[in-house]
Design an enzyme around this catalytic site. Structure first.
Site, PDB file in Angstrom:
ATOM      1  CB  SER A   1      62.416 -22.353  -1.104  1.00  0.00           C
ATOM      2  OG  SER A   1      63.042 -21.125  -1.283  1.00  0.00           O
TER       3      SER A   1
ATOM      4  NE  ARG B   1      65.687 -19.236 -12.797  1.00  0.00           N
ATOM      5  CZ  ARG B   1      65.111 -20.012 -11.901  1.00  0.00           C
ATOM      6  NH1 ARG B   1      64.573 -19.482 -10.817  1.00  0.00           N
ATOM      7  NH2 ARG B   1      65.063 -21.303 -12.078  1.00  0.00           N
TER       8      ARG B   1
ATOM      9  CG  ASP C   1      69.842 -23.605   1.827  1.00  0.00           C
ATOM     10  OD1 ASP C   1      70.122 -22.454   1.453  1.00  0.00           O
ATOM     11  OD2 ASP C   1      68.666 -24.027   1.888  1.00  0.00           O
TER      12      ASP C   1
ATOM     13  CG  HIS D   1      67.711 -22.697  -1.404  1.00  0.00           C
ATOM     14  ND1 HIS D   1      67.134 -22.984  -0.182  1.00  0.00           N
ATOM     15  CD2 HIS D   1      66.710 -22.181  -2.169  1.00  0.00           C
ATOM     16  CE1 HIS D   1      65.844 -22.654  -0.221  1.00  0.00           C
ATOM     17  NE2 HIS D   1      65.557 -22.177  -1.408  1.00  0.00           N
ATOM     18  CG  ASP D   2      68.589 -25.344  -6.997  1.00  0.00           C
ATOM     19  OD1 ASP D   2      67.502 -24.851  -6.643  1.00  0.00           O
ATOM     20  OD2 ASP D   2      69.092 -25.167  -8.127  1.00  0.00           O
TER      21      ASP D   2
END
Lengths: 218, 386
Positions: free
Chosen positions: B155, B225, B325, B358-359
């Site tokens: 990232s 967040r 992602d 993405h994680d």
């Protein structure tokens, strides 16, 4: 009449099964030690590893099957996911000494363009392909009037990835049209044994199951 | 809510550069702290150093219990003895980014030449990914390391990896940018802006001078967040983890459910993510770092041609993306791979199948981890590392 062969529909459609041990040596012998090599359709990278280990080459690869790419990179080989029909355009002129296309030419969308790209980005190209002019292929088509099924051409017509089969004659003809010089060539059987008739194109086109050709720009 | 003290009281191991650094924006920081952690041992030839670059809300605690949260390091599965980045073999360094809030100079640090001492707050100058990398380079020089064996990051960490390879090609033997892109996309900037606006609209924001009233814009930062967290996941992952399950209610009964309570498990999960985040992260740092990501654009930096950025590079690259992602999709990694091809660079490029979004780069992904170990092993052979 012969029944249609059983086909495992769940198996991914792959390019012709690679007998890498055969190509490895036939192709490897045509490549000068220490040179820069790009292997298109490199599979799990066996040729790249062979060229690096035995010839000290800076060998890299492109492969369309992601599982093979992951396998190759996991073995420390410089392989990227890519498609020969699309990705060769992104390499600069003369980036490699040799560009290798092992038993993949018959499966690409635009073989002529792929060859052009190979000889643009490399000074030389090594191309191996299964020979559609082999006597067994001819015999099956003549005798049965159906698409041949041989150890080399082992997928039925409706699901083969081999959309551009050619004979050794056809390939030489294309090379002369495109102005590529044939520096070296050989025909071999599936086990990679070179046959005594390898100096005679007419016999090679009849008895050779595969051909390996070293080309350069004229 | 007063979480400010926990952030400022903890002492992070760091090096201070009294000469400071001139930032890309032209402002000179008069002194600069770079907080960092190391794992493993540097060999005699100083040739086995691996720099890990952390993502937006990550920090230098890669492979050890975090001093605030008490949780395992954020890349515990990747970095450690016998792990893909094997600390028995490599000397692993990770620094808190410039602009961060874990000990490196950032908006929470004392402003230059002000008495009584006061933090920078929103007056902290804008930093770039390039500034972050230059600060890391000063740290690497300070540690006496001429060339890093590898620089690895996902990232925003991947952006730093790319910047390292572009700015200091001779100092990077192998570069592994994971789940990243050569520039931040309009969609990604848009999501960041939602987060920033959420912070600005919090009544405890006080124009960024919230510390003066011992407050933090907790609600705004938590919403930021929550939004960001959605972008880190995928629809499949959310469905797999939560589906439409209801929180604390018997199946089929709607009696106990209020209109705006924690109706669904996914809501409760996001609220938890939001509320725990505000205790470990400074709002002004969040703004500073999201801005740094938004401004990242290696393509424009090189006259619209990413290839120019990598011309003549000897670095060995391995680009990694993940199928699900959508924040940093595979196309972005492929564009970098093609630019590297045009520069005749040595590049590997793999897209790992995963439904984790993405994680995925932070989570248990055995194929990714095996590939990382294999790539590093191959590079070590080429680098003559034994």
């Amino acid at each position: 009449m012969q029944d249609l062969p059983e086909v495992d529909a769940s198996a991914p459609v792959r390019f012709v099964a690679k007998n890498m041990r055969v190509d490895l040596h036939l192709i490897g012998d045509m490549i000068a030690p220490g040179s820069r090599v790009l292997d298109i359709g490199c599979g799990d990278g066996a040729l790249i590893e062979h060229l690096y280990r035995t010839r000290g080459c800076d060998a890299r690869g492109i492969e369309i099957d992601m599982a093979e790419v992951t396998h190759a990179v996991t073995h420390g080989l410089a392989v990227m996911h890519g498609d020969a029909d699309v990705d060769l355009a992104h390499y600069p002129d003369g980036a490699f000494d040799y560009v290798v296309l092992s038993r993949t030419l018959q499966a690409v969308e635009r073989p002529r363009e792929v060859l052009r790209q190979m000889l643009r980005i490399g000074a030389r190209a090594v191309v191996s392909f299964p020979n559609f002019g082999h006597w067994l292929v001819r015999w099956q088509l003549l005798r049965r009037g159906r698409m041949p099924m041989t150890p080399t051409w082992d997928r039925p017509w409706y699901e083969t990835p081999n959309i551009h089969p050619c004979t050794i004659h056809d390939f030489f003809d294309l090379c002369s049209r495109e102005g590529y010089g044939v520096e070296q060539w050989l025909a071999a059987d599936e086990a990679g044994r070179r046959a005594p008739w390898r100096r005679y194109p007419r016999l090679a086109n009849l008895f050779g199951e595969q051909a390996v050709v070293l080309l350069h720009r004229d | 809510m007063d979480a400010t003290d926990t952030l400022s009281l903890t002492e992070h191991s760091h090096v201070t550069f009294p000469q400071g650094m001139v930032l890309d924006c032209g402002v000179a920081l008069r002194r600069m702290d770079v907080a960092f952690r190391t794992y493993g041992a540097l060999n005699e030839a100083r040739s086995n150093a691996v720099l890990i670059c952390h993502a937006l809300t990550g920090d230098q605690y890669v492979a050890e219990t975090h001093p605030f949260t008490g949780k395992p390091g954020w890349w515990d599965q990747v970095v450690g003895p016998g792990r893909p980045v094997d600390t028995n073999r490599f000397f692993v360094i990770c620094a808190n980014v410039l602009g961060g809030c874990m000990g490196s100079t950032g908006p929470r640090s004392a402003r230059d030449n002000v008495t009584p001492p006061a933090p920078w707050g929103t007056d902290f100058p804008p930093v770039t990914i390039r500034d972050m990398v230059r600060a890391q380079k000063m740290l690497i020089d300070d540690l006496g390391i001429g060339r890093l064996f590898a620089v690895i990051g996902g990232s925003m960490g991947g952006m730093q990896v790319l910047q390292w390879a572009v700015d200091f090609p001779d100092a990077v033997f192998a570069a592994i940018p994971v789940a990243t892109a050569a520039y931040h996309s309009a969609q990604n900037i848009a999501f960041h802006e939602v987060g920033r606006q959420a912070v600005f609209s919090d009544p405890d924001w006080y124009e960024g001078r919230y510390w003066e009233r011992a407050k933090i814009p907790a609600r705004g930062l938590a919403v930021a967040r929550m939004v960001a967290h959605i972008t880190y996941l995928s629809e499949q992952a959310l469905t797999r983890k939560f589906g439409r399950r209801l929180q604390g209610a018997a199946k089929g009964s709607s009696a106990a459910i209020g209109m705006f309570g924690d109706m669904f498990e996914v809501e409760s999960y996001l609220r938890h993510q939001g509320s725990t985040f505000v205790h470990r992260f400074d709002a002004n740092s969040y703004l500073t770092i999201t801005r740094a990501m938004d401004f990242f654009d290696l393509v424009t930096d090189h006259g619209g041609d990413l290839t120019a950025a990598f011309q003549g590079t000897k670095t060995r690259f391995c680009l990694v993306s993940f199928t699900s992602d959508w924040l940093f999709p595979t196309a972005g990694s492929r564009a970098i791979a093609r630019a590297l091809n045009r520069a005749a660079a040595n590049v590997s490029f793999v897209e790992i199948p995963s439904d984790k979004g993405h994680d995925a780069f932070l989570l248990e992904e055995p194929d990714f981890h095996r590939m990382l170990a294999g790539f590093l092993g191959g590079c070590a052979e080429h680098a003559g590392l034994t």
